[in-house]
Design an enzyme around this catalytic site. Sequence first.
Site, short mmCIF file in Angstrom:
data_model
loop_
_atom_site.label_atom_id
_atom_site.label_comp_id
_atom_site.label_asym_id
_atom_site.label_seq_id
_atom_site.Cartn_x
_atom_site.Cartn_y
_atom_site.Cartn_z
N HIS A 185 44.76 10.63 49.60
CA HIS A 185 44.69 10.69 51.06
C HIS A 185 45.60 9.66 51.73
O HIS A 185 45.95 9.82 52.90
CB HIS A 185 43.24 10.51 51.53
CG HIS A 185 42.42 11.75 51.36
ND1 HIS A 185 41.42 12.11 52.23
CD2 HIS A 185 42.46 12.73 50.44
CE1 HIS A 185 40.88 13.24 51.84
NE2 HIS A 185 41.49 13.64 50.74
N HIS A 243 41.47 18.70 41.42
CA HIS A 243 40.07 19.14 41.38
C HIS A 243 39.54 19.27 39.96
O HIS A 243 38.43 19.75 39.76
CB HIS A 243 39.93 20.47 42.14
CG HIS A 243 40.19 20.34 43.60
ND1 HIS A 243 40.24 21.42 44.45
CD2 HIS A 243 40.41 19.24 44.37
CE1 HIS A 243 40.50 20.99 45.69
NE2 HIS A 243 40.60 19.68 45.66
#
Length: 726
Positions: free
Chosen positions: A97, A265
């Site tokens: 992020h 993921h």
Amino acid sequence: MSDQQQSGRCPVMHGGNTATGRDNMNWWPESLNLDILHQHDRKTDPMGETFDYRQEVRKLDFESLNKDMHALMTDSQAWWPADWGHYGGLFIRMSWHAAGTYRIADGRGGGGTGNQRFAPISSWPDNASLDKARRLLWPIKKKYGNRISWADLIILAGNVAYESMGFKTFGFSFGREDIWHPEKDIYWGAEKEWLAPSDERYEDVSNPATMENPLAAVQMGLIYVNPEGVNGQSDPIKTGDQVLETFARMAMNAEETAALTAGGHTVGKCHGNGDADALGPEPEAGGVEEQGLGWTNPNMGGKAANAVTSGIEGAWTTNPTRFDMGYFDLLFGYEWELKKSPAGANQWEPVNIKEEDKPVDASDPSIRRNPIMTDADMAMKMHPDFRPVCEKFMADPEYFKECFARAWFKLIHRDMGPRTRYIGPDAPQEDLIWQDPIPAGSTDYSIEKARKRIAESGLSIGEMVSTAWDSARTFRGSDMRGGANGARIRLAPQKEWEGNEPQRLARVLEVYEKIAAETGASLADIIVLGGSVGIEQAARAAGHDILVPFIPGRGDASEEMTDADSFEPLEPVADGFRNWLKRDYAVKPEELLLDRAQLMGLTAPEMTVLIGGMRMLGTNHGGTKHGVLTDREGQLTNDFFVNLTDMANAWKPAGNGIYEIRDRQSDRVKWTASRIDLVFGSHSILRSYAEVYAQDDNEAKFVNDFVAAWCKVMNADRFDLEPLQH
């Protein structure tokens, strides 16, 4: 005045010094705000003028740091327990992020400055709980101090996390320097509320390509796309379309995007096991007792499984702390149905999954939970651009790992610039095309011979200075791309850019190529040296005998070293320094000038002196005379500032953004000018600089300051000169 009256008065100044106050300049909202040019003033830097992080980090005990970082991954803390006893997923998300805010349109964002520590990014909804990740890193930062920046540490944590969970990364470079206050002037969108519908930043939300430039994320406060679907409405195909566009705006193609999605993921989980409305305010809105932490969860109960961030709840794979092919096994091995998380968020869960394929609870290994997929994950299976890539990955797991390793490395290093800036034992030696590689240039040639040949070439001052400027002005300090080094102005697409005046450019380059061949210099050096020669000629014509400092050693990049498509976002659509607009824009020309100046690393005084000098040198695009406020064009005088501030002149609109400068007594038109020119007389701060350079005793200062600012632009991309240059 009575004590009662005195006690009723607030003893501090209100306004610009308080969070709730009103900035004094809010009275004039249309006034040009120069703050972006001084965004990282050294007054905010506690390290002092002599501190050089890129030198300090070279003294770091890299091996010791690596051991401490690996140990941290499984050192679960009671105040914020780790999922399955491993912080890997949290740290990867933090790094991702930070780096994932990068966008190709202006090179801003990314993890290169440690800006995740400050608002607004620290308090974006998509960054919920990352404040905890940074606090977990504090003991490491405290121990290694000035030899490791927060910017490096935040990105390093994700890289080490992958290695800790069994993945071999492509490498890592240190060298990111911290900033010390919020980047308030970066444009993240016009919305006035978090997670406002994405329609607000699209002309047509069904066409992702219509997203407002330079934005990349689909909603205010998100890093990429909404994991629940477009505007929270599940539709994996539409979400896939947004994923493609968003990642493309972050410099990733479809294969890299699929690799990042799957690799990202493969480990960790989403958090939505509770009431999202019960969370406290974000860090920037928290009370002093929170000590900079946000999103307080009253229902945490000391269990990792009770965390709430995105609202989606669950892991993607059976073994969330081990890097494997489990993401593909589950995504393609089962059918999936849309359900709601405990927090009420859209998420996909498998139909009739085997018990042994379920991941165990993040806090209680005796319980197994359903895995989940987001809308973006389902797009990997259903979208026609992503499914073939994923099938290729599944057929060749080693190829997938290689693609992910390279894509992850690109994600966390994209804003660091060329490989020559990399620091540390794990920095890879391979040249990657997205690093804009440039071969070393020669310094073994006679600069004086080259100067003489350029001076005798017959090129005008304007041609020499304009060509050097056009080559160097592409530099972006935001991601260290562009600049004169490499002489890419002679390659596609730059040689055809309208702002570079292709016909004039081709004529000048033909002359320069012969001089480069004769002298042994690179074409890049000759281009920059030509600008120096032009300035020296103009200064001598004005009575100033100067020698513009020149440092040789630039190289010439080849077409094979150049990803032409990736340079398209660097094309200038305006250049106030050459008084040019490609077309009329909703944004004022002076705003475009500020944006360009900030990307080039210029201060307001430097921008001012460059404008005044460039006008005198005959560098206006297309040879227009707007802003050439002199009868001595081609001489490096301070006439621009003298005549701009002369009250014998009056200024009148003449239509199409042009103004006439008339003699107040005779009403005779003396010159014409653009808004760019006039703002240096109308804006109070810029006028104060213009007045300095208009003074009778400051013509020499003007010349010297112009040369210094010019050299700063010409050498901005000379990373080989560190620390001499930087």
